[in-house]
Motif scaffolding. Structure first.
Motif, PDB file in Angstrom:
ATOM      1  N   VAL A  79       0.810  -1.208   0.000  1.00 13.34           N
ATOM      2  CA  VAL A  79       0.000   0.000   0.000  1.00 13.34           C
ATOM      3  C   VAL A  79       0.846   1.261   0.000  1.00 13.34           C
ATOM      4  CG1 VAL A  79      -1.968  -1.118   1.112  1.00 13.34           C
ATOM      5  CG2 VAL A  79      -0.247   0.018   2.516  1.00 13.34           C
ATOM      6  N   SER A  80       2.165   1.120   0.142  1.00 11.79           N
ATOM      7  CA  SER A  80       2.999   2.309   0.205  1.00 11.79           C
ATOM      8  C   SER A  80       3.644   2.646  -1.132  1.00 11.79           C
ATOM      9  CB  SER A  80       4.090   2.110   1.257  1.00 11.79           C
ATOM     10  OG  SER A  80       4.969   1.100   0.858  1.00 11.79           O
ATOM     11  N   TRP A  81       3.183   2.050  -2.218  1.00 14.06           N
ATOM     12  CA  TRP A  81       3.828   2.227  -3.504  1.00 14.06           C
ATOM     13  C   TRP A  81       3.045   3.063  -4.516  1.00 14.06           C
ATOM     14  CZ3 TRP A  81       4.416  -3.678  -3.433  1.00 14.06           C
ATOM     15  CH2 TRP A  81       5.475  -4.010  -2.587  1.00 14.06           C
ATOM     16  N   PRO A  82       2.073   3.865  -4.138  1.00 13.56           N
ATOM     17  CA  PRO A  82       1.296   4.556  -5.164  1.00 13.56           C
ATOM     18  C   PRO A  82       2.101   5.565  -5.961  1.00 13.56           C
ATOM     19  CG  PRO A  82       0.707   5.378  -2.998  1.00 13.56           C
ATOM     20  CD  PRO A  82       1.624   4.201  -2.793  1.00 13.56           C
ATOM     21  N   ALA A  83       3.239   6.018  -5.454  1.00 14.44           N
ATOM     22  CA  ALA A  83       4.014   7.020  -6.177  1.00 14.44           C
ATOM     23  C   ALA A  83       4.707   6.416  -7.401  1.00 14.44           C
ATOM     24  CB  ALA A  83       5.049   7.637  -5.251  1.00 14.44           C
ATOM     25  N   LEU A  84       4.866   5.109  -7.415  1.00 15.33           N
ATOM     26  CA  LEU A  84       5.502   4.475  -8.559  1.00 15.33           C
ATOM     27  C   LEU A  84       4.550   4.509  -9.751  1.00 15.33           C
ATOM     28  CD1 LEU A  84       7.081   1.387  -6.796  1.00 15.33           C
ATOM     29  CD2 LEU A  84       8.257   3.424  -7.593  1.00 15.33           C
ATOM     30  N   ALA A  85       5.104   4.725 -10.927  1.00 20.76           N
ATOM     31  CA  ALA A  85       4.274   4.813 -12.127  1.00 20.76           C
ATOM     32  C   ALA A  85       3.565   3.487 -12.398  1.00 20.76           C
ATOM     33  CB  ALA A  85       5.132   5.207 -13.318  1.00 20.76           C
ATOM     34  N   LEU A  86       4.191   2.378 -12.068  1.00 19.52           N
ATOM     35  CA  LEU A  86       3.656   1.052 -12.322  1.00 19.52           C
ATOM     36  C   LEU A  86       3.538   0.341 -10.981  1.00 19.52           C
ATOM     37  CD1 LEU A  86       3.036  -0.977 -14.673  1.00 19.52           C
ATOM     38  CD2 LEU A  86       5.415  -1.688 -14.496  1.00 19.52           C
ATOM     39  N   THR A  87       2.352  -0.190 -10.667  1.00 18.92           N
ATOM     40  CA  THR A  87       2.203  -0.921  -9.412  1.00 18.92           C
ATOM     41  C   THR A  87       2.581  -2.383  -9.619  1.00 18.92           C
ATOM     42  OG1 THR A  87      -0.100  -1.593  -9.762  1.00 18.92           O
ATOM     43  CG2 THR A  87       0.276   0.587  -8.729  1.00 18.92           C
ATOM     44  N   LEU A  88       2.820  -3.070  -8.527  1.00 19.15           N
ATOM     45  CA  LEU A  88       3.188  -4.482  -8.597  1.00 19.15           C
ATOM     46  C   LEU A  88       2.089  -5.294  -9.260  1.00 19.15           C
ATOM     47  CD1 LEU A  88       5.058  -6.827  -7.983  1.00 19.15           C
ATOM     48  CD2 LEU A  88       4.142  -6.873  -5.653  1.00 19.15           C
ATOM     49  N   ASP A  89       0.842  -5.085  -8.862  1.00 18.77           N
ATOM     50  CA  ASP A  89      -0.249  -5.851  -9.470  1.00 18.77           C
ATOM     51  C   ASP A  89      -0.408  -5.549 -10.960  1.00 18.77           C
ATOM     52  OD1 ASP A  89      -0.901  -7.389  -7.280  1.00 18.77           O
ATOM     53  OD2 ASP A  89      -2.473  -6.037  -6.577  1.00 18.77           O
ATOM     54  N   GLU A  90      -0.233  -4.286 -11.347  1.00 21.08           N
ATOM     55  CA  GLU A  90      -0.300  -3.957 -12.768  1.00 21.08           C
ATOM     56  C   GLU A  90       0.803  -4.682 -13.537  1.00 21.08           C
ATOM     57  OE1 GLU A  90      -2.074   0.611 -12.559  1.00 21.08           O
ATOM     58  OE2 GLU A  90       0.084   0.291 -12.620  1.00 21.08           O
ATOM     59  N   ALA A  91       1.998  -4.679 -12.971  1.00 23.01           N
ATOM     60  CA  ALA A  91       3.124  -5.344 -13.634  1.00 23.01           C
ATOM     61  C   ALA A  91       2.904  -6.854 -13.709  1.00 23.01           C
ATOM     62  CB  ALA A  91       4.423  -5.024 -12.907  1.00 23.01           C
ATOM     63  N   ARG A  92       2.356  -7.425 -12.647  1.00 25.59           N
ATOM     64  CA  ARG A  92       2.043  -8.868 -12.663  1.00 25.59           C
ATOM     65  C   ARG A  92       0.997  -9.170 -13.730  1.00 25.59           C
ATOM     66  NH1 ARG A  92       1.159  -9.418  -6.223  1.00 25.59           N
ATOM     67  NH2 ARG A  92       3.210 -10.223  -5.608  1.00 25.59           N
ATOM     68  N   ASN A  93      -0.082  -8.389 -13.723  1.00 21.73           N
ATOM     69  CA  ASN A  93      -1.178  -8.626 -14.663  1.00 21.73           C
ATOM     70  C   ASN A  93      -0.760  -8.446 -16.120  1.00 21.73           C
ATOM     71  OD1 ASN A  93      -2.974  -9.231 -12.588  1.00 21.73           O
ATOM     72  ND2 ASN A  93      -3.653  -7.111 -12.380  1.00 21.73           N
ATOM     73  N   GLN A  94       0.220  -7.581 -16.358  1.00 17.30           N
ATOM     74  CA  GLN A  94       0.715  -7.349 -17.715  1.00 17.30           C
ATOM     75  C   GLN A  94       1.821  -8.335 -18.108  1.00 17.30           C
ATOM     76  OE1 GLN A  94       1.777  -3.192 -18.295  1.00 17.30           O
ATOM     77  NE2 GLN A  94       0.025  -2.537 -17.069  1.00 17.30           N
ATOM     78  N   GLY A  95       2.177  -9.228 -17.199  1.00 15.82           N
ATOM     79  CA  GLY A  95       3.222 -10.206 -17.489  1.00 15.82           C
ATOM     80  C   GLY A  95       4.618  -9.618 -17.527  1.00 15.82           C
ATOM     81  N   LEU A  96       4.814  -8.499 -16.838  1.00 10.60           N
ATOM     82  CA  LEU A  96       6.118  -7.843 -16.846  1.00 10.60           C
ATOM     83  C   LEU A  96       7.042  -8.365 -15.758  1.00 10.60           C
ATOM     84  CD1 LEU A  96       4.906  -4.169 -17.416  1.00 10.60           C
ATOM     85  CD2 LEU A  96       5.791  -5.789 -19.122  1.00 10.60           C
ATOM     86  N   VAL A  97       6.473  -8.788 -14.630  1.00  9.88           N
ATOM     87  CA  VAL A  97       7.260  -9.312 -13.520  1.00  9.88           C
ATOM     88  C   VAL A  97       6.643 -10.616 -13.038  1.00  9.88           C
ATOM     89  CG1 VAL A  97       7.997  -7.011 -12.761  1.00  9.88           C
ATOM     90  CG2 VAL A  97       5.991  -8.067 -11.708  1.00  9.88           C
ATOM     91  N   GLY A  98       7.435 -11.378 -12.315  1.00 11.95           N
ATOM     92  CA  GLY A  98       6.943 -12.628 -11.762  1.00 11.95           C
ATOM     93  C   GLY A  98       7.624 -12.929 -10.443  1.00 11.95           C
ATOM     94  N   GLU A  99       7.069 -13.899  -9.739  1.00 10.15           N
ATOM     95  CA  GLU A  99       7.604 -14.318  -8.445  1.00 10.15           C
ATOM     96  C   GLU A  99       8.702 -15.351  -8.643  1.00 10.15           C
ATOM     97  OE1 GLU A  99       6.975 -12.987  -5.603  1.00 10.15           O
ATOM     98  OE2 GLU A  99       5.236 -11.781  -6.164  1.00 10.15           O
ATOM     99  N   ARG A 100       9.778 -15.182  -7.880  1.00  8.05           N
ATOM    100  CA  ARG A 100      10.901 -16.110  -7.940  1.00  8.05           C
ATOM    101  C   ARG A 100      10.904 -16.999  -6.698  1.00  8.05           C
ATOM    102  NH1 ARG A 100      15.491 -11.666  -8.886  1.00  8.05           N
ATOM    103  NH2 ARG A 100      15.873 -12.380  -6.770  1.00  8.05           N
ATOM    104  N   PRO A 101      11.517 -18.177  -6.763  1.00  9.38           N
ATOM    105  CA  PRO A 101      11.559 -19.083  -5.605  1.00  9.38           C
ATOM    106  C   PRO A 101      12.322 -18.509  -4.409  1.00  9.38           C
ATOM    107  CG  PRO A 101      12.166 -20.259  -7.607  1.00  9.38           C
ATOM    108  CD  PRO A 101      12.073 -18.802  -7.963  1.00  9.38           C
TER     109      PRO A 101
END
Length: 123
Positions: A31-53
């Motif tokens: 919840v502390s990331w709104p200043a970033l242009a891209l949020t984590l969920d947006e990046a996940r949903n767009q297939g830009l980032v993923g979770e690592r082991p």
């Protein structure tokens, strides 16, 4: 019995509790990331980032703002893992591995996760 001996054989319940507390802590960080242009969920949903082991995110594809997001999220996760490691008396690497498994298990369909061989796949 010393604290180290008590944790020699971690039970599934303890690992799940540790994983749950890590995920809750990470969610609170989200919840502390709104200043970033891209949020984590947006990046996940767009297939830009993923979770690592290892409990961190990685860039699946490069796009504007992805590297900054990855760096920011991973720095905050590292802080949370350090706190959890100190609270539980476990090595940070173990906390990271538990968080990685938990975050991959909880990844939504369509999100990218990294397999143990280092390959990205859609869940």
């Amino acid at each position: 019995m010393t604290r180290c001996n008590r944790w020699t054989q971690p039970t599934r319940r303890r690992l799940l509790a540790m994983g749950a507390s890590i995920v809750v802590g990470l969610s609170m960080l989200g919840v502390s990331w709104p200043a970033l242009a891209l949020t984590l969920d947006e990046a996940r949903n767009q297939g830009l980032v993923g979770e690592r082991p290892d409990g961190y995110i990685g860039a699946v594809r490069n796009a504007a703002g992805v590297q900054e997001l990855v760096s920011s999220i991973n720095a905050q996760r590292r802080q949370q893992y350090e706190r959890t490691a100190q609270e539980t008396g476990r090595p940070r690497s173990e906390v990271e591995a538990v968080a990685g498994r938990t975050l991959i298990e909880r990844a939504q369909p369509g999100w990218y996760v990294m397999d143990p061989n280092g390959n990205w796949r859609q869940k």
